[in-house]
Write a protein that holds these residues in place. Sequence first.
Motif, PDB file in Angstrom:
ATOM      1  N   GLN A 225      55.645  -7.166  60.201  1.00 17.52           N
ATOM      2  CA  GLN A 225      55.759  -5.938  60.980  1.00 17.52           C
ATOM      3  C   GLN A 225      54.461  -5.657  61.744  1.00 17.52           C
ATOM      4  O   GLN A 225      54.467  -5.383  62.942  1.00 17.52           O
ATOM      5  CB  GLN A 225      56.021  -4.778  60.029  1.00 17.52           C
ATOM      6  N   GLN A 226      53.343  -5.804  60.987  1.00 15.74           N
ATOM      7  CA  GLN A 226      52.035  -5.489  61.557  1.00 15.74           C
ATOM      8  C   GLN A 226      51.679  -6.480  62.658  1.00 15.74           C
ATOM      9  O   GLN A 226      51.202  -6.102  63.720  1.00 15.74           O
ATOM     10  CB  GLN A 226      51.009  -5.504  60.431  1.00 15.74           C
TER      11      GLN A 226
ATOM     12  N   SER B 120      53.602  -8.198  64.555  1.00 13.72           N
ATOM     13  CA  SER B 120      54.417  -8.031  65.765  1.00 13.72           C
ATOM     14  C   SER B 120      54.200  -6.638  66.358  1.00 13.72           C
ATOM     15  O   SER B 120      54.916  -6.248  67.268  1.00 13.72           O
ATOM     16  CB  SER B 120      55.899  -8.232  65.434  1.00 13.72           C
ATOM     17  N   GLN B 121      53.235  -5.955  65.784  1.00 16.12           N
ATOM     18  CA  GLN B 121      52.927  -4.571  66.195  1.00 16.12           C
ATOM     19  C   GLN B 121      54.187  -3.719  66.159  1.00 16.12           C
ATOM     20  O   GLN B 121      54.510  -2.997  67.100  1.00 16.12           O
ATOM     21  CB  GLN B 121      52.287  -4.573  67.583  1.00 16.12           C
ATOM     22  N   GLY B 122      54.907  -3.942  65.095  1.00 18.23           N
ATOM     23  CA  GLY B 122      56.086  -3.116  64.858  1.00 18.23           C
ATOM     24  C   GLY B 122      57.291  -3.509  65.671  1.00 18.23           C
ATOM     25  O   GLY B 122      58.337  -2.887  65.598  1.00 18.23           O
TER      26      GLY B 122
END
Lengths: 111, 861
Positions: free
Chosen positions: A32-33, A35-37
């Motif tokens: 998640q982090q 892919s910057q969310g």
Amino acid sequence: MSTVLPGTLDVLVLKAVSLGAEHGYGLLLRIQQLSQGALEVEQGALYPALARLENQGLIESEWGTSENNRRAKFYSLTRAGRARLAHEQSAWHAFADAMALVLGAKKETAR
Amino acid sequence: MSRLRTLWRALTQRRRYERELDDELAFHVAARADDLVRAGLDRAEAARRARVELGMAELHKADVRAAHGLALLDGLAGDLRHAWRALLRNPVFAGTAVLILGLAIGANAALFAFFDAYVLRAPAVRAPDRLVDIMAAYPDGEVAGLWTVEDARQFAAAGARAFEGLYLVNHVRVPLLGASPTMTYGHAVSADYFELLGARLELGRAFDAAEARDPVLVLSAAGWRRLAGGRPDVVGTTLQLGPTTYTVIGVAAEEFRGVDVVGPQFWMPRDGAGPLLGDLGSATVGGVLRAGVTPEQARAALQPVLAERAASPAPVGPTGVVVAPRRSMFDSVEAHAIELAAIPVFAGFLLVLLVASANLANLTLARAAARRRELAIRLSVGASRWRVVRHMLVESALVAALAAVLGTVACAAAVEALHDYAFGRLGPLAPDLVPAAFDARRAVYVALLALLTALAIGLAPALEASARQPGLGARDIDADGRARSGRLRDALLVSQLAASAILLVLASLIVANARRADEFRPGFDFGRVVDVAFPQPTPRLRQEVERVPGVSAATAVGRAPLYGQPYVMPVRVDGRDAGVAFNHVDERYFATLGIALRRGRSFLPGETASGARVAIVSAATARRLWPDRDPIGRVFDVEFADLPVPVGRYEVVGVADDVASGVFFAGRDRTMVYFPTALGEPTAGALLARVDGDVARALRALVDACTRADASVLCEPATLESVVASHRLPLAVAGGVASSLGFAALAISCIGLYGVVAFTVVRRTREIGVRIALGATPRAVLRFVLGGAVRRIALGLAIGLPVCLALSALVAANVAEVRAFDARSYVLTPLVLALVAVAAAFVQARRAARVAPVDALREDG
């Protein structure tokens, strides 16, 4: 936020594991982090993917202790996993470049 | 690797695997909840939200298990439990199925156990893969085992680089004298035999080259038990074998039995065995190849020894060497013959297993049809076709596995008794039972049988059941299903009946041939004529034999009758050539055997001693050579020099009644010419005695008489009737086996037929009810139901009988003198088969005829 493309979950998990031994929940956060969310892995789909990769001998698991002192299963990359990841990465880049070329084509370049 | 490790851990520590799976997901929920609490939710709400986000944990766990390859196994385990419960629900069906299949598998396993022990297993020697026989090839293509010692000596020199060594073996039969004389059997071997074959000794030591002429013995483990009672202090004791006293110097270990199927009781040095062998000039030759040498290279090394002989235009003796690996207790020629003979036997046994399986498949089909609603529901709620097939196959596999266990146990329990039955009549020469422990090979064979059985009983019903359309309502499945399953069931049933017919007709053919031996009467009193079975009888022997109480007469004969077809020679009669059977007899022969002389006289004592040119012919011979004329005083000429009858002109002095002197199935001799001989002449090969008193007592006394005449001979006197009985033994054993197989198949087929007719009746109750309601009489219903059964039976026989005729013609072509066609076998057996099958069908058909239309229509199909 989008869900991952079909067939790419395994590569994502493999890449996440390659950054250092981590437990399942940590891997989820890591993806998640990174892919910057933008990418969200469905929580339930992660564990079958891990089992699949472990079954192929690409990752291995070990029980350890998490940051807040809980017993957790940590996954790390094997030598085979490292080789597979390198292969998948170059294949993905080649694919992505080709996609970009095709999708970015202008009318005059096409015959 | 890791995959297998995980799978292995999951299988062996299943509880731990499940706990860890739970723990991992629990950690996930807890960690997520921690984060949510940090984001501001209260603990209870955070835990709830975390669980919801993860979703259905059981579903994920199933996916993880599947990814680890556990799903299939879990499914199988479930199927297995389900199958086990299904069997327990139907204990009678399950028990019968397991029992029938178990016995069929057991019979097949026992057959394989024998075949494996005697034919497939290599002799227990040091280097079995390098053990070879040196066989002699003759110009006419025949391959035999005997060489002259001179040839063998030259082979040893020529083959020194190809062979670790060659050994010579001669078979010795000699009486052990003492309180109760008994016949013994051993091998006379060259001195390096034990070392070459790596024989381990239990006691004492083997003989070496320095003892090659000494009277010493090494006992086999079996010989130790039989000849010395298994005494631990046997080494150093002596045994009186014929004329010579031998000292026992060693006992071989149990596993070493030489390289022959009939294990010797002892080994003695061959160079010193002259008095027992008589002829030391020839022997069978075997050897052990050096590592890396092929049989072909070895052959090339030995062949030059025969170069001169092979180049000769009219060679005497073998001209070629064959180096054949000895892979079993038989030499390569024997092994080939046995393997050929084994094919139909194995086929017969497998046929019974298949009949039993086909039968069960039929019953399972019937049950599957009865379960059609269950299956349709399972398919329509989403069970895949493969899932249903797998489920039914697991049921079959469970039955087959249980049957295999039962068969293995039954085989282990019966194998010794079967061995005694098959070989019992060979007496002391019967091979010792090779310890047939249950080993990997038999396990594999039984497992293959079980697999075959599982597929045979399960595949057809499973495919058939799963082929139903789930889309149709559960009630309507019938329309499509009936025709298909009916056809399949019919095919199974018909082939079952055909197989039973084949087995039964073949069995009765064999039995009919065996029965001909029982009914055989040679034309003289063969129950009271005893062959003393003494090699080269002497006048001294006759004196001793005539002194035995109960013996009324003794006569010398060239070749005792009933031991095989008589020899034939050419004679010239009135300018024509004729082939006639012949034998030599002395002046007492006709009186002793009770053969009447129709005309003329018997030989005179002077004629037999001097070899006078006179002859006695059988009545049939007289009719053939001199039709419508008095044969007495007629003459014929012997013109060939190589015959045991001197060249010259012979005068007929008597005509004897026709008797049978060849093998029993050939009947009375078509020709027979008797020439004179006397004891002591080379042409007098046997001594026959007529016993008027107690035959059994006289036989025992005759053994002593032989020993008194010559201490080195232990004769084995037997009535000529028992000689015929021994010819019959293989047929009797084969007939017994074939009949049991055939009757087993018939019984199984009838159960199957009964079941299928019963099923048809139950299935078509409604149809029958409608027919009755529309006015069909019970008789018509009976005819209608029975008609179906009869059609199937007729079809089964129509397929089975031609196959059978072809098979028996094949047997008759290969086994001389076996009659291929026996009217009784071909008419009676199918008739019995048909009657039994119709009776089975009839019971059910009657039930159908009694169906009350109202009940039938109310019944819910």
